[in-house]
Write a protein that holds these residues in place. Structure first.
Motif, short mmCIF file in Angstrom:
data_model
loop_
_atom_site.label_atom_id
_atom_site.label_comp_id
_atom_site.label_asym_id
_atom_site.label_seq_id
_atom_site.Cartn_x
_atom_site.Cartn_y
_atom_site.Cartn_z
N MET A 1 152.05 78.79 35.01
CA MET A 1 152.58 79.40 33.87
C MET A 1 154.30 79.64 33.80
O MET A 1 154.42 80.08 34.94
CB MET A 1 151.80 80.11 32.97
CG MET A 1 150.53 79.68 32.81
SD MET A 1 149.54 80.77 31.39
CE MET A 1 148.02 80.13 31.33
N GLY A 2 154.90 79.50 32.85
CA GLY A 2 156.26 79.92 32.82
C GLY A 2 157.37 78.94 33.51
O GLY A 2 158.42 79.28 33.40
N LEU A 3 156.94 77.84 33.91
CA LEU A 3 157.66 76.72 34.31
C LEU A 3 158.41 76.03 33.17
O LEU A 3 157.77 75.90 32.13
CB LEU A 3 156.97 75.72 35.19
CG LEU A 3 156.45 76.06 36.51
CD1 LEU A 3 156.02 74.99 37.34
CD2 LEU A 3 157.69 76.83 37.21
N PHE B 1 169.06 95.98 33.20
CA PHE B 1 168.08 94.74 33.50
C PHE B 1 168.92 93.55 33.59
O PHE B 1 168.56 92.50 34.49
CB PHE B 1 167.10 94.55 32.31
CG PHE B 1 165.96 95.45 32.27
CD1 PHE B 1 165.45 95.82 33.19
CD2 PHE B 1 165.45 95.82 30.88
CE1 PHE B 1 164.14 96.66 33.33
CE2 PHE B 1 164.22 96.92 30.99
CZ PHE B 1 163.77 97.05 32.25
N LYS C 1 159.33 84.73 37.20
CA LYS C 1 158.87 83.20 36.93
C LYS C 1 159.14 82.55 38.25
O LYS C 1 160.24 82.21 38.89
CB LYS C 1 160.14 82.86 35.78
CG LYS C 1 159.47 81.44 35.18
CD LYS C 1 160.45 81.06 34.24
CE LYS C 1 160.53 81.82 32.83
NZ LYS C 1 161.28 81.33 31.91
N SER C 2 158.03 81.61 38.63
CA SER C 2 158.20 81.22 40.13
C SER C 2 158.48 79.77 39.82
O SER C 2 158.38 79.28 39.00
CB SER C 2 156.82 81.14 40.60
OG SER C 2 156.04 80.41 39.73
N HIS D 1 161.99 87.51 35.56
CA HIS D 1 162.34 87.90 37.04
C HIS D 1 161.51 87.06 37.88
O HIS D 1 161.82 86.51 38.95
CB HIS D 1 162.60 88.94 37.41
CG HIS D 1 163.28 89.29 38.77
ND1 HIS D 1 164.69 89.11 38.61
CD2 HIS D 1 163.04 89.85 39.81
CE1 HIS D 1 165.23 89.33 39.91
NE2 HIS D 1 164.23 89.70 40.76
N ALA E 1 168.78 91.18 36.99
CA ALA E 1 168.08 89.84 36.77
C ALA E 1 169.29 88.75 37.28
O ALA E 1 169.02 87.68 37.77
CB ALA E 1 167.99 89.27 35.44
N TYR F 1 161.71 91.52 31.27
CA TYR F 1 162.26 91.34 32.56
C TYR F 1 161.35 90.73 33.73
O TYR F 1 161.78 89.95 34.39
CB TYR F 1 162.76 92.57 33.04
CG TYR F 1 163.13 92.87 34.64
CD1 TYR F 1 164.32 91.96 35.11
CD2 TYR F 1 162.48 93.39 35.45
CE1 TYR F 1 164.66 91.59 36.33
CE2 TYR F 1 162.66 93.32 36.71
CZ TYR F 1 163.82 92.66 37.32
OH TYR F 1 164.00 92.45 38.66
#
Lengths: 625, 516
Positions: free
Chosen positions: A492-494, A30, B262-263, B260, A34, B256
């Motif tokens: 989401m996720g920013l 991973f 995540k924009s 990975h 990544a 992961y």
């Protein structure tokens, strides 16, 4: 025979070893997916900051799994009787099991660190210093120490069988409570803490106290587990049968079995209840009596002690006006229900007030006069509006929004301030900027900012940014921005700047212009107040240990502009991030070593000066102990 | 009969139920007397929320374990099935008993907390109703989940762990779990919202709870409960290890994926000057209060020139795609200061620069942009030490590519050190450190110039295109491509000789061009 026994134990633990290897293999894959494999240098300080928290759960998980099963499995699967038939003693069996368990656990640090070494080696460049082999060796050894301690504790707990998980949970709970009660020595028993050696340049100092404590505790725990293992099987079964034949003893045994966890809970309640009760009574009656009263206005519903009635009436008489001016700033409707103001309950250390959704807590005891109370109410009311406009979506991203939350509240608070107060805020901003620029990338990540600077700087810096948002986007810019945070289709996720750029774009605001204006605001404050900043000497600290105390001696050049302040990092999860260190008569600061049981001291030095709105701190300093 | 069944459950599990009661009381006592928690929480009801996150799931799990799972594991349900009652009745009694216990526990908790915190809570009937509704919804959902979960037998623990970690990872990855029902019922506003009834969240929670209840009953009734009995059989040691491994692998994969993918949203610049030349897209904007005419004019003339220059580069390198370029004018920056915006490679390159400063040099900006766009184009691999001399050289050479070799020699730093070898190209960071960044760049640029003039423009173009033409990903794929197509290999192919031979040519050419 001993070798065969060890081989048998290792065979039985082989699935765990394969499991560990598989897990590290997956983690390695991973990592490569990544990031590029040559993008992960092995930097000891970075490893401790980020990778340690990844290694620890693996140690904990496998330590508990292996420790819980290694002794009891023989008894549960009925193979203990077979082993008893062999010409080996239970003690030999126990030793073989312990050696096998520790050997399998050692795979985690050895293979895990090997993976880190591999990546670190790939990332090396010709200008790098020597490879940190000493750190690698010390860290691997420390992980083995932690593994031994976890396995030993799990072996003892494994005798609880079905209650194992509950027992572990209660232990964890006890640890937290002890820490919260100020028993700082408990961190010596924390296997996570043992994984952090002190770094001073290339020098690596293992945390000897933690190691000694955990290895000593492991010896004791292994002793207990050995005793329990010796008693397992027929002897215990015969004893249980004897107990079972007597109705009285059977009842007593059952009672003991079921009452043990209950007694534990009661013991905890007793242990923490007494002193806590006194503290609770003290805090419930900060003004000497318990009777409370309520004041309702159009916008607020305030709760206070009757003894505070006059002060409360004076402030709350003006409160609706404060509310309406805040509402006018945002151009938004008031919250659907009245804002609750609790004027008596305590708040976290170093805070004048705290707001949660539509409830404000701001104890009168933390403020000095009515103008300050007005400002605090204005500040906290702004927080209520920010939360309302953010639609409750801000809290989960508080790490990236804290500076704006506090900054905007400070901005609205100081819109009503007089010229002297505004100058004091400007001077705070100038002093902060003079101690090192804080780029927006750092400002918008409270976790990273908190590692470099004191927790108070978000107020002046956030205010500078809020001012920049208004200047570049117009008076309604804060409202548009907060509504953009609350929009349903927000990705989401920013995080960090990506979150801010996206949200400002959605609000129709110019991110670059606001960031530029923020830097300009800070730079112009410093340029305007350079004379004030020049009067604040830079501070240096020298840390030493003496008679069980940690002593911090502060030096500076020039004349003292005010009072010195020294704080150390507060790692207590229930604490207020920093703890004040008392000043001695000789001017130095000292605290008992028992209150700071970590191998490295992180501390803040600063000035309290009347001309600035907030204390002016240097960036965090570190010193190995 | 129902009363008999209830009596049997109460008798059988009296000790556990007593323990649950005591645990609740102990927990309540500890939490209510913990001043630190109260200070941080801000309300007594925030402590109720803590119990709803800790005590409620654990108790529901325990109730599911004792009322359902252990019955099937120990096969005692066979005795119950002998009773003259339909099987669903047996399940309904268990379900109702557990749910009633949980409702009672949380109801009592709310009453106790309210009684104790009267002085600091402004209670209204609506607020009390909200607290009760939200708590009831949450408890019903968690209990229904645990009830259904209890029928999964030996797969209960792995599934529970998977759910727990999945939620934790979603939360840490920035997914606002608390904005979805049923978590929205017990979000940060639980203890403080006194007016708004979360209708959507309540309805969704009720639907979910009903669905889970249905699932539980289905699991307990399907094929005469044989599925539940089979699932309840003990897990073998190998199966246990395998399942645990799969759970952890699943959690790791989830983490992961969330990391990975995540924009980063596309960068927008309202009011920017926008120029598209070939594959190159340049946007320029002034991040200043009221831009002056000079500033606007400077940007309007700069953007097409930069786009044109970069477009020529893109064509030279035969690039099918090129990173977008964002130029932001800032008055507060020093003339030679180029501040890089932290965009991802896929978003492009953003530079903050003072374009109206007196000493602003466009060629310096172009060199900086060439460098940064090449880095972005290669997913960051151009910066690696093994490629750094090519990057330094290309970014310095490109703006001055028309310069004659003799002119390069006049630049400070182009004198090749005496013992310079191919190994130094691999240890370029050391060369940079020894010569300084500026001189090292000039030296590398002179190498590119020598390549172009001594080996032909085609060779130079082939060499640089092989380094920068294809966009690369910043992961193992990009790394593999980079190490299997090293710069020195490309140099060998371009020159048709060894790298040492190239260095000798380089040395001689510069010495020759410098000769009178």
């Amino acid at each position: 025979m001993m070798r065969a026994l060890l081989a048998k134990e290792l065979r039985s633990l082989r699935p765990y070893a394969i499991f560990i290897l598989g897990l590290i293999f997956i983690a390695t894959i991973f990592s490569c997916v990544a990031k590029a494999p040559d993008e992960m240098p092995l930097v000891p300080s970075q490893w401790l900051e980020s990778d340690r928290s990844g290694a620890f759960p693996v140690l904990m998980l496998f330590g508990l799994m292996i420790g819980a099963g290694v002794l009891m499995r023989e008894s549960e699967e009925g193979t203990l009787q077979f082993l008893d038939g062999l010409p080996i003693s239970r003690s030999q069996m126990f030793v073989a099991k312990v050696v096998a368990a520790i050997s399998v656990m050692s795979v985690i640090p050895l293979v895990g660190m090997a993976s880190d070494v591999g990546f670190g080696w790939l990332a090396r460049v010709s200008t790098d210093g020597p490879f940190p082999w000493r750190f690698v060796a010390v860290e691997a050894a420390l992980q083995i120490v932690a593994s031994i301690f976890i396995v030993a504790a799990a072996m003892v707990m494994s005798f609880l069988r079905a209650w194992f998980a509950l027992g572990v949970g209660l232990l964890f709970w006890t640890y937290l409570l002890l820490q919260q009660r100020g028993a700082d020595w408990v961190v010596y028993f924390n296997p996570y803490e043992v994984l952090a050696p002190a770094l001073d340049g290339d020098h690596v100092t293992p945390p000897w106290r933690h190691i000694a404590t955990q290895l000593s505790a492991s010896v004791v725990l292994f002793g207990v587990a050995w005793g329990g293992f010796i008693a397992l099987g027929d002897r215990t079964q015969f004893a249980a049968q004897r107990v079972g034949r007597s109705r009285l003893l059977r009842g007593f045994g059952l009672l003991l079995k079921w009452a043990a966890p209950v007694l534990w809970i009661l013991l905890l309640v007793r242990l923490f209840g007494d002193s806590a009760r006194e503290e609770a009574v003290r805090e419930r009656t900060p003004v000497g009596e318990e009777a409370f009263a309520k004041w309702e206005s159009k916008r607020y519903e305030s709760l206070y002690r009757k003894a505070q009635g006059k002060k409360a009436a004076t402030l709350m008489g003006e409160a609706d006006g404060i509310h309406d001016s805040v509402a006018a700033f945002f151009g938004s409707d008031p919250p659907p229900s009245r804002i609750v103001v609790d004027l008596a309950s305590p708040v976290i250390p170093h805070a004048l007030g705290v707001t949660n959704w539509t409830k404000i807590r701001f104890p009168f005891s933390t403020t000095t006069d009515l103008p300050q109370q007005r400002r605090v109410l204005r500040h906290e009311t702004t927080h209520v509006f920010i939360e309302q406009l953010g639609g409750g979506t801000l809290s989960p991203r508080f790490r990236y929004i804290r500076f704006f939350h506090e900054g905007l509240a400070t901005h609205v608070e100081y819109l009503a301030a007089n010229a002297a107060e505004q100058l004091a805020l400007k001077r705070s901003l100038a002093a902060i900027w003079s101690r090192g620029k804080v780029p927006f990338e750092l400002l918008c990540d409270d976790e990273h900012l908190g590692r470099q600077r004191d927790p108070f700087i978000v107020y002046p810096l956030g205010e500078a940014f809020a001012r920049a948002v208004v200047a570049t986007g117009g008076n309604d810019a804060p409202t548009r921005l907060l509504r953009a945070f609350a929009r349903k289709d927000a990705p989401m996720g920013l995080a960090g700047t990506a979150l801010w750029r996206d949200t400002m774009q959605a609000a129709g605001l110019d991110y670059e212009a606001a960031v530029s204006k923020y830097a300009g605001n800070c730079a112009s404050a410093l340029s305007d107040e350079q004379a004030f900043v020049d009067r604040l000497p830079r501070l240096e600290g020298a840390v030493s240990s003496d008679n069980g105390r940690i002593i911090i001696r502060v030096t500076y050049q020039g004349t003292s502009p005010g009072r010195l302040a020294c704080f150390v990092e507060d790692r207590n999860p229930f604490g207020g991030r920093i703890t004040a260190v008392p000043q001695q008569t000789d001017g130095s600061f000292a605290l008992p070593k028992s209150e700071y049981p970590w191998p490295k001291l992180r501390y803040l030095l600063g000035w309290y000066v009347d001309e600035a709105a907030m204390p002016v701190f240097e960036p965090w300093k570190e010193s190995p102990l | 009969m129902i009363r008999g069944l209830l009596g049997k459950e109460l008798r059988q599990h009296a000790t556990t139920l007593l323990f649950l009661c005591l645990a609740l009381l102990g927990g309540l006592f500890l939490i209510l007397h913990n001043q630190s928690l109260k200070r941080v929480g801000g309300s007594g009801f925030e402590l109720v929320r803590m119990l709803e996150f800790t005590y409620v799931p654990l108790s529901c799990l325990m109730l599911g374990q004792i009322l359902v799972a252990s019955e099937f594991r120990q096969r005692t349900q066979l005795f119950l099935e002998g009773l003259p009652l339909p099987r669903w009745w047996l399940l309904a009694v268990k379900y109702a008993l557990g749910l009633a216990i949980m409702f009672f526990a949380i109801g009592a908790t709310l009453v106790v907390v309210w009684t104790r915190e009267k002085g600091s809570e402004a209670m209204t009937p609506r607020f009390a109703m909200l607290l009760a509704l939200k708590s009831a919804g949450w408890v019903w959902f968690v209990y229904a989940l645990c009830f259904a979960h209890a029928f999964l037998g030996r797969y209960r623990v792995p599934l529970g762990v998977l759910i727990f970690f999945a939620l934790a990872y979603l939360s840490s990855a920035g997914v606002r779990v608390s904005s979805f029902a049923p978590f929205a019922l017990v979000d940060d506003r639980f203890a403080f919202e006194r007016f708004i009834i979360p209708r959507d969240a309540l309805v969704t929670t009720a639907v979910l709870a009903l669905a889970l209840t249905g699932l539980g009953f289905f699991m307990g009734l399907v094929r005469d409960a044989t599925v539940a009995s089979l699932l309840a059989e003990k897990m073998s040691s190998r199966e246990r290890v395998f399942v645990t491994f799969m759970v952890i692998a699943g959690v790791a994969t989830g983490s992961y994926m969330s990391d990975h993918y995540k924009s980063a949203t596309p960068v927008q610049m309202p009011g920017a000057i926008e120029v598209q030349t070939g594959v190159v897209h340049v946007l320029a904007s002034a991040a200043v209060d009221a831009p002056t005419a000079d500033e606007t004019n400077a940007l309007q003339s700069l953007a097409p020139r930069i786009a044109g220059e970069l477009s020529v580069l893109a064509v030279y390198l035969d690039c099918q795609a090129f990173p977008s370029v964002f130029i932001v004018h800032r008055r507060d920056l020093e003339p030679g200061e180029f501040s890089k915006g932290d965009l991802q490679s896929s978003q492009g390159v953003l530079v903050r620069v003072n374009v109206t400063a007196k000493d602003f040099r466009e060629s310096a900006l172009l060199a900086w942009l060439v460098r940064e766009t090449l880095i972005a184009q290669t997913g960051g691999f151009a910066k690696r030490e093994r490629n750094a001399w090519v990057l330094d050289g290309a970014s310095e050479w490109w703006p001055h590519r028309e310069r004659a070799l003799a002119d390069w020699e006049k630049e400070p730093g182009t004198a090749i050190p005496a013992n310079f070898s191919a190994a130094d190209l691999r240890r370029w960071f050391t060369v940079r450190k020894q010569l300084g960044e500026g001189k090292a760049s000039t030296l590398a640029a002179s190498g590119i110039a020598v390549l172009q003039q001594q080996y032909g423009s085609d060779a130079c173009q082939r060499f640089l295109a092989s380094m920068f033409q294809k966009p690369r990903t910043g992961d193992y794929r990009g790394w593999w491509e980079d190490i299997t197509h090293p710069a020195l290999g490309a140099l060998r192919r371009a020159t048709g000789g060894t790298e040492q031979a190239f260095i000798e040519t380089w040395r001689k050419t510069l010495a020759g061009s410098a000769a009178p």
